[in-house]
Enzyme design. Structure first.
Site, PDB file in Angstrom:
ATOM      1  N   HIS A  99      -3.103   6.279   4.861  1.00 47.16           N
ATOM      2  CA  HIS A  99      -1.705   6.416   5.253  1.00 47.16           C
ATOM      3  C   HIS A  99      -1.176   7.791   4.822  1.00 47.16           C
ATOM      4  O   HIS A  99      -1.682   8.407   3.879  1.00 47.16           O
ATOM      5  CB  HIS A  99      -0.842   5.353   4.555  1.00 47.16           C
ATOM      6  CG  HIS A  99      -1.102   3.957   5.017  1.00 47.16           C
ATOM      7  ND1 HIS A  99      -1.847   3.626   6.121  1.00 47.16           N
ATOM      8  CD2 HIS A  99      -0.676   2.756   4.493  1.00 47.16           C
ATOM      9  CE1 HIS A  99      -1.886   2.312   6.271  1.00 47.16           C
ATOM     10  NE2 HIS A  99      -1.178   1.762   5.294  1.00 47.16           N
ATOM     11  N   CYS A 116       0.810  -1.220   0.000  1.00 47.22           N
ATOM     12  CA  CYS A 116       0.000   0.000   0.000  1.00 47.22           C
ATOM     13  C   CYS A 116       0.845   1.272   0.000  1.00 47.22           C
ATOM     14  O   CYS A 116       0.606   2.191  -0.799  1.00 47.22           O
ATOM     15  CB  CYS A 116      -0.945  -0.005   1.194  1.00 47.22           C
ATOM     16  SG  CYS A 116      -0.150  -0.394   2.778  1.00 47.22           S
TER      17      CYS A 116
END
Length: 353
Positions: free
Chosen positions: A257, A144
């Site tokens: 994130h 990711c």
């Protein structure tokens, strides 16, 4: 490596015959996001098979006005299947991906199982779409944080060679799955109530706390997550000697994130040029208000396809240096969306086996 933007448009695949699709790991956070995106992006499906752990087998999932019963994983589920989205961890992927490919399916794998296999393309469609031409039935979805990073590095690399990248990541609970997100919520309530903070999913309580990434430590002092970023970034950018150093941190954010990135180029680059490149790049939004001290936040990107980039500035003592901050939805572009875009790219280029 030259960079050629590749807009990923679902409309380009609608002329193809509807496909038989399997999701392995359908009840996880990424699996659930895959279901949403397959519907909203109108991916051409004639039959959808959902696979999950034994505890979920028999449950009924509503999808596109259909009731789909979750099945157990076995060889028969791959019969006459066109595309498999694997999202159940590397152990499942190692065991079942070869079986699915032998049955004639293309597997898009969201685990780390095949990412560094030289015969398996590691793809961010906006950055290295040409890599899919060499697939042998398996395509790997990057980590990711690597997807979010290379989405920015790809277009910037077209301007000039990148020599060095130093970054720190601030990774939400969603990166550890649905149970970690639920644990953060419950332990945050416990913290406010003054009750016990006992963590069972993550090694430490993330409530009002942070800690260095909990993946396994490597012999070089870096953790597994940090080395994923190093090796995967090099592979995606086709730059095996690229200097990459990462420091990965778990933070008490539910979803999305963030990354603080320092990039050193071979030659000077102006901020105007950087902004022009990133503004015209697919999947990137610039959020910057220096007067108001307002830059990207995780809440800006929750549930959104684009990543947000901001606080672009030159290094204080190096004209070849660029600093930036980015935020991106780990479950969406950092996983499920990128996987579906790989499938869309395959179909748009008619590169099925």
């Amino acid at each position: 490596m030259s960079y050629s933007p590749s807009p990923i448009l679902s409309s380009c695949i609608l002329a193809y015959r509807p496909l038989k699709v399997v999701i392995v790991g359908a009840t996880g956070s990424v699996g659930q996001e895959l279901l949403k995106l397959l519907s909203t992006r109108k991916f051409p499906i004639r039959e959808l098979i959902l696979i999950a752990s034994p505890s979920s087998v028999g449950q009924v999932v509503q999808w596109n006005n259909q009731k789909i019963i979750i099945q157990a994983l076995n060889e028969a589920v791959f019969n006459n299947v066109d595309v498999v989205f694997m999202s159940a961890g590397s152990g499942i992927s190692f065991r079942w991906t070869p079986i699915a490919v032998a049955s004639g399916a293309i597997v898009i794998d969201n685990s780390s199982a095949f990412r560094l296999d030289p015969t398996v393309p590691l793809v961010v469609p906006e950055v290295n779409p040409q890599a899919i031409a060499y697939h042998q039935g398996i395509l790997a979805n990057p980590n990711c944080t690597t997807i979010l990073l290379t989405l920015v590095l790809g277009p910037l690399q077209s301007r000039g060679e990148i020599n060095k990248i130093v970054l720190s990541t601030y990774q939400s609970a969603s990166g550890a799955g649905t149970l970690a997100m639920q644990e953060l919520q419950s332990l945050s309530r416990n913290f406010l109530d003054g009750t016990e903070l006992s963590s069972h999913v993550l090694p430490y309580s993330l409530a009002f706390n942070l800690f260095l990434h909990n993946s396994s430590m490597q012999s070089n002092g870096y953790c597994e997550e940090e080395m994923k970023m190093v090796n995967e970034t090099r592979k995606i950018l086709s730059s095996s000697s690229l200097s990459v150093s990462a420091n990965c941190v778990r933070v008490p954010i539910l979803r999305a994130h963030s990354e603080a990135v320092n990039i050193t180029f071979n030659n000077p680059i102006s901020l105007d040029e950087v902004r022009a490149i990133l503004t015209s790049s697919t999947g990137i939004e610039i959020i910057e208000d220096f007067d108001g001290n307002r830059f990207p936040m995780p809440t800006d990107v929750n549930g959104r396809d684009s990543i947000a980039v901001g606080r672009l500035r030159k290094g204080l003592n190096d004209d070849n240096n660029l600093e930036l901050w980015l935020c991106g939805d780990q479950i969406r572009k950092g996983a499920a969306l990128n996987a579906i875009q790989i499938a869309e790219l395959l179909l748009s280029r008619d590169l099925r086996k």
